[in-house]
Scaffold this motif. Structure first.
Motif, PDB file in Angstrom:
ATOM      1  N   ILE A  56      34.650  46.363  27.008  1.00 27.64           N
ATOM      2  CA  ILE A  56      35.030  45.537  25.958  1.00 27.64           C
ATOM      3  C   ILE A  56      35.695  44.635  26.349  1.00 27.64           C
ATOM      4  N   VAL A  57      36.479  44.386  27.668  1.00 27.25           N
ATOM      5  CA  VAL A  57      37.049  43.293  28.277  1.00 27.25           C
ATOM      6  C   VAL A  57      36.552  43.347  29.666  1.00 27.25           C
ATOM      7  N   ALA A  58      35.726  42.564  30.122  1.00 22.24           N
ATOM      8  CA  ALA A  58      35.348  42.674  31.408  1.00 22.24           C
ATOM      9  C   ALA A  58      36.186  42.252  32.471  1.00 22.24           C
ATOM     10  N   PRO A  59      35.961  42.804  33.965  1.00 26.26           N
ATOM     11  CA  PRO A  59      36.985  42.961  34.759  1.00 26.26           C
ATOM     12  C   PRO A  59      37.709  41.480  35.054  1.00 26.26           C
ATOM     13  N   PHE A  60      38.710  41.353  35.262  1.00 29.97           N
ATOM     14  CA  PHE A  60      39.407  39.827  35.514  1.00 29.97           C
ATOM     15  C   PHE A  60      40.709  40.183  36.524  1.00 29.97           C
ATOM     16  N   ARG A  61      40.625  39.019  37.256  1.00 35.42           N
ATOM     17  CA  ARG A  61      41.823  39.239  38.509  1.00 35.42           C
ATOM     18  C   ARG A  61      43.246  39.064  37.554  1.00 35.42           C
ATOM     19  N   LEU A  62      44.209  39.688  38.357  1.00 35.66           N
ATOM     20  CA  LEU A  62      45.495  39.755  37.895  1.00 35.66           C
ATOM     21  C   LEU A  62      46.246  38.824  38.778  1.00 35.66           C
ATOM     22  N   ILE A  63      46.578  37.698  38.127  1.00 36.26           N
ATOM     23  CA  ILE A  63      47.313  36.550  39.005  1.00 36.26           C
ATOM     24  C   ILE A  63      48.724  37.039  39.593  1.00 36.26           C
ATOM     25  N   GLY A 153      35.083  33.871  31.198  1.00 35.58           N
ATOM     26  CA  GLY A 153      34.856  34.654  32.125  1.00 35.58           C
ATOM     27  C   GLY A 153      33.854  35.686  32.232  1.00 35.58           C
ATOM     28  N   TYR A 154      32.879  35.926  31.048  1.00 35.73           N
ATOM     29  CA  TYR A 154      32.201  36.962  31.205  1.00 35.73           C
ATOM     30  C   TYR A 154      31.045  36.412  30.126  1.00 35.73           C
ATOM     31  N   PRO A 155      29.620  36.276  30.563  1.00 38.41           N
ATOM     32  CA  PRO A 155      28.576  35.936  29.598  1.00 38.41           C
ATOM     33  C   PRO A 155      28.303  36.565  28.412  1.00 38.41           C
TER      34      PRO A 155
END
Length: 223
Positions: A56-63, A153-155
């Protein structure tokens, strides 16, 4: 650390148990679900690492690791406002070079859910780095997909979103032919059945290359 927001059926459901056994790993506790299988394991290694899910929401870095608490709170609020709905499952289906569970027909509620979630969690997603963009192989993407990759951040968001729950890695024609009978037999009980879309989960990758594991699950609560 990376976080992703995925749909996955409840841990105790027949579909979740069957998929975990098929992939060889349970994403809820991170434990193996069967003995190693030298024939199947290389063909399912990629989805096994991510766990049975639909993005649903692709993996993203945690700042900052502390942001996880804020993401968890935001997801709880988001899910509390969502109304459960159902889709009809079609499984297994070939998507490009891999097999997956997909909806039997287009679903407006699925598109609406994904759209809302991508926008709701955009503030938590840092802009992709050049390396992250390169890993998506932008030369193979459409112009719109490249624009979405830069912006979100995701296509595969919005019009490009395709709900799917992956059951294999990329396969050659011979690998796909060999795997299909076992896959069809395993998932035959679910083909054409209804699947409740009634929760979302945060999956965490503790370090690059680590297997993703369920951090928290939030149920839809709107009537």
């Amino acid at each position: 650390m990376r976080a992703a927001i995925y749909f996955t059926p409840p841990a105790g459901s027949a579909l979740a148990k069957t998929a975990a056994t098929w992939l060889g790993r349970n994403p809820f506790d991170g434990e193996p679900t069967r003995k190693p299988d030298k024939t199947r394991d290389p063909l399912v290694a990629s989805p096994a690492r991510y766990g049975f899910h639909a993005t649903i929401v692709a993996p993203f870095r945690l700042i900052e690791p502390s942001h996880l608490e804020a993401i968890d709170e935001r997801l709880a609020e988001f899910c509390a406002a969502q109304t459960p709905f159902e889709i009809t499952m079609s499984v297994p289906r070939k998507l490009g070079e891999f097999f997956a569970l997909v909806p039997a027909e287009p679903s407006v509620p699925l598109r609406t859910l994904e759209d809302a979630a991508v926008r709701a969690f955009a503030p938590f997603r840092p802009k992709p780095t050049e390396d992250e963009i390169a890993r998506r192989r932008p030369e193979r993407l459409s112009e719109r997909q490249r624009a979405y990759l830069q912006e979100w951040g995701y296509p595969y968001v919005f019009e490009e979103f395709r709900f799917h729950m992956t059951l294999s890695g990329a396969l050659s024609k011979s690998e796909a032919k060999a795997l299909l009978p076992d896959l069809q037999e395993t998932f035959a009980p679910f083909d054409g059945e209804r699947l409740a879309i009634d929760q979302l989960a945060i999956f965490l990758e503790a370090e690059p290359g680590a297997a993703f594991k369920v951090h928290s699950v939030h149920r839809f609560e709107a009537a």
